[in-house]
Scaffold this motif. Structure first.
Motif, PDB file in Angstrom:
ATOM      1  N   GLN A 166       1.119  -1.520   0.170  1.00  0.00           N
ATOM      2  CA  GLN A 166      -0.095  -0.576  -0.290  1.00  0.00           C
ATOM      3  C   GLN A 166       1.368   1.496  -0.016  1.00  0.00           C
ATOM      4  O   GLN A 166       0.374   2.397  -0.583  1.00  0.00           O
ATOM      5  CB  GLN A 166      -0.995   0.280   0.941  1.00  0.00           C
ATOM      6  CG  GLN A 166      -1.947   1.103   1.279  1.00  0.00           C
ATOM      7  CD  GLN A 166      -3.045   1.170   0.655  1.00  0.00           C
ATOM      8  OE1 GLN A 166      -3.728   0.087  -0.315  1.00  0.00           O
ATOM      9  NE2 GLN A 166      -3.330   1.798  -0.994  1.00  0.00           N
ATOM     10  N   LEU A 167       2.022   1.124   0.633  1.00  0.00           N
ATOM     11  CA  LEU A 167       2.995   1.980   0.766  1.00  0.00           C
ATOM     12  C   LEU A 167       3.206   2.230  -0.801  1.00  0.00           C
ATOM     13  O   LEU A 167       3.636   4.131  -1.098  1.00  0.00           O
ATOM     14  CB  LEU A 167       3.848   2.014   1.410  1.00  0.00           C
ATOM     15  CG  LEU A 167       5.226   3.063   2.026  1.00  0.00           C
ATOM     16  CD1 LEU A 167       4.269   4.709   2.474  1.00  0.00           C
ATOM     17  CD2 LEU A 167       5.986   2.703   3.221  1.00  0.00           C
ATOM     18  N   ALA A 168       4.148   1.460  -0.902  1.00  0.00           N
ATOM     19  CA  ALA A 168       4.279   1.496  -2.291  1.00  0.00           C
ATOM     20  C   ALA A 168       4.288   2.220  -3.163  1.00  0.00           C
ATOM     21  O   ALA A 168       4.230   2.668  -4.474  1.00  0.00           O
ATOM     22  CB  ALA A 168       4.696   0.330  -3.060  1.00  0.00           C
ATOM     23  N   TYR A 169       2.547   1.445  -2.785  1.00  0.00           N
ATOM     24  CA  TYR A 169       1.705   2.400  -4.451  1.00  0.00           C
ATOM     25  C   TYR A 169       1.057   3.643  -4.104  1.00  0.00           C
ATOM     26  O   TYR A 169       1.184   4.768  -5.157  1.00  0.00           O
ATOM     27  CB  TYR A 169       0.314   1.886  -3.997  1.00  0.00           C
ATOM     28  CG  TYR A 169      -1.126   2.136  -5.393  1.00  0.00           C
ATOM     29  CD1 TYR A 169      -1.066   1.691  -6.605  1.00  0.00           C
ATOM     30  CD2 TYR A 169      -2.262   3.338  -4.767  1.00  0.00           C
ATOM     31  CE1 TYR A 169      -1.515   2.223  -6.959  1.00  0.00           C
ATOM     32  CE2 TYR A 169      -3.045   3.589  -5.443  1.00  0.00           C
ATOM     33  CZ  TYR A 169      -2.795   3.170  -6.870  1.00  0.00           C
ATOM     34  OH  TYR A 169      -3.775   3.540  -8.022  1.00  0.00           O
ATOM     35  N   ASN A 170       1.111   4.017  -2.860  1.00  0.00           N
ATOM     36  CA  ASN A 170       0.573   6.031  -2.239  1.00  0.00           C
ATOM     37  C   ASN A 170       1.700   6.636  -2.492  1.00  0.00           C
ATOM     38  O   ASN A 170       1.288   7.847  -2.970  1.00  0.00           O
ATOM     39  CB  ASN A 170       0.208   5.398  -0.930  1.00  0.00           C
ATOM     40  CG  ASN A 170      -1.140   4.869  -0.372  1.00  0.00           C
ATOM     41  OD1 ASN A 170      -1.811   4.724  -1.555  1.00  0.00           O
ATOM     42  ND2 ASN A 170      -1.566   4.605   0.785  1.00  0.00           N
ATOM     43  N   THR A 171       2.851   5.836  -2.798  1.00  0.00           N
ATOM     44  CA  THR A 171       4.066   6.869  -2.946  1.00  0.00           C
ATOM     45  C   THR A 171       4.457   6.929  -4.203  1.00  0.00           C
ATOM     46  O   THR A 171       5.567   8.120  -4.072  1.00  0.00           O
ATOM     47  CB  THR A 171       5.433   6.417  -1.620  1.00  0.00           C
ATOM     48  OG1 THR A 171       5.401   5.498  -2.052  1.00  0.00           O
ATOM     49  CG2 THR A 171       5.122   6.469  -0.255  1.00  0.00           C
ATOM     50  N   ALA A 182      12.638   2.178  -3.684  1.00  0.00           N
ATOM     51  CA  ALA A 182      12.615   0.755  -2.251  1.00  0.00           C
ATOM     52  C   ALA A 182      13.600   1.642  -1.823  1.00  0.00           C
ATOM     53  O   ALA A 182      12.551   1.394  -0.193  1.00  0.00           O
ATOM     54  CB  ALA A 182      13.224  -0.043  -3.280  1.00  0.00           C
ATOM     55  N   THR A 183      14.765   2.451  -1.655  1.00  0.00           N
ATOM     56  CA  THR A 183      15.011   3.134  -0.391  1.00  0.00           C
ATOM     57  C   THR A 183      14.205   3.742   0.520  1.00  0.00           C
ATOM     58  O   THR A 183      14.352   3.782   1.652  1.00  0.00           O
ATOM     59  CB  THR A 183      16.380   3.695  -0.626  1.00  0.00           C
ATOM     60  OG1 THR A 183      16.965   2.587  -1.322  1.00  0.00           O
ATOM     61  CG2 THR A 183      16.779   4.245   0.381  1.00  0.00           C
ATOM     62  N   GLY A 190      11.350   2.724   8.011  1.00  0.00           N
ATOM     63  CA  GLY A 190      12.477   2.310   9.010  1.00  0.00           C
ATOM     64  C   GLY A 190      12.955   0.768   9.311  1.00  0.00           C
ATOM     65  O   GLY A 190      13.162   0.718  10.464  1.00  0.00           O
ATOM     66  N   VAL A 191      13.203   0.163   8.063  1.00  0.00           N
ATOM     67  CA  VAL A 191      13.633  -0.972   7.488  1.00  0.00           C
ATOM     68  C   VAL A 191      14.643  -1.453   6.907  1.00  0.00           C
ATOM     69  O   VAL A 191      14.732   0.042   6.631  1.00  0.00           O
ATOM     70  CB  VAL A 191      12.808  -1.396   7.252  1.00  0.00           C
ATOM     71  CG1 VAL A 191      11.477  -2.353   8.719  1.00  0.00           C
ATOM     72  CG2 VAL A 191      11.938  -1.160   6.188  1.00  0.00           C
ATOM     73  N   THR A 192      14.913  -2.258   6.390  1.00  0.00           N
ATOM     74  CA  THR A 192      16.631  -1.997   4.853  1.00  0.00           C
ATOM     75  C   THR A 192      16.297  -2.388   3.766  1.00  0.00           C
ATOM     76  O   THR A 192      14.953  -3.013   3.719  1.00  0.00           O
ATOM     77  CB  THR A 192      17.174  -3.404   6.187  1.00  0.00           C
ATOM     78  OG1 THR A 192      16.938  -4.624   5.974  1.00  0.00           O
ATOM     79  CG2 THR A 192      17.656  -3.498   6.961  1.00  0.00           C
TER      80      THR A 192
END
Length: 216
Positions: A166-171, A182-183, A190-192
């Motif tokens: 969902q975050l990937a789509y929204n951003t 991806a970075t 807050g993950v790698t």
């Protein structure tokens, strides 16, 4: 009470479009929606996955299970039709009318139909299977699982995978050109970078397996 999802398969000649699937053995048909006008009359909206519209309509005309059809929309590689089935579809009557079930997905290819069905209770699956057995309908019950964790369970996603997708789509990660990397996603959560990549791959895999590849 917990709903139950059943994934089933059965021969096309025991359902509908048997001759159409036989004539167009490389074409996949997906039922978008089934409308019940009365106990014995069902009108499905069906996607035909091919650019050969003439071939599809010729097959419909020769198919004894089709009373009439109407082209709703034609596109480059698929067309949407509304069909009127001429035969009494016993299995649909049992599922939709007797058990108040819902057809979540339905796809036909070669000589087989694959359905994903939602029932309000587990016993409805047992009754439907017994109904088919008594009437000689070769229903192959491939998988049963409880519908208990909302929409994400239907697509096989974990909550973490759902949030990441969902975050990937929204951003704008999926935009062309891409508006987020991806970075960027990793920093937001807050993950790698590796963790994001794994969640995206596994999330994509689960989505494809439980939607596009479910009936292959």
């Amino acid at each position: 009470m917990t709903g139950t999802i059943a994934e089933v398969a059965f021969p096309a000649d025991e359902f509908a479009l048997g001759k159409t699937l036989d004539a167009l053995d490389t074409v996949r048909f997906d039922i978008e929606q089934v409308v019940a006008y009365n106990r014995n009359q069902f009108m499905p909206f069906v996607w035909a996955g091919t650019d050969d519209r003439l071939g599809v309509e010729t097959a419909f005309e020769a198919d004894e299970s089709v009373r009439d059809f109407q082209l709703i929309g034609g596109f480059e590689t698929e067309s949407l039709y509304r069909l009127e089935w001429i035969k009494d579809i016993e299995l649909l009557t049992q599922i939709l009318v007797e058990e108040n079930g819902t057809v979540l997905t339905a796809s036909g290819k070669d000589d087989t139909w694959y359905l994903q069905l939602l029932f309000s209770e587990h016993d409805a699956v047992t009754r439907t299977h017994e109904y088919c057995r008594c009437r000689g309908i070769d229903l192959d019950l491939q998988n049963i699982h409880e519908f208990s964790k909302g929409r994400t369970e239907r697509y096989g996603l974990t909550e973490s995978q759902r949030r990441t997708l969902q975050l990937a789509y929204n951003t704008g990660y999926y935009s062309v050109p891409r508006n987020a990397s991806a970075t960027d996603l990793a920093d937001s959560l807050g993950v790698t970078h590796q963790s994001i990549s794994e969640k995206l791959r596994r999330g994509h895999s689960n989505l494809v397996r439980n939607t596009l590849a479910l009936n292959e």
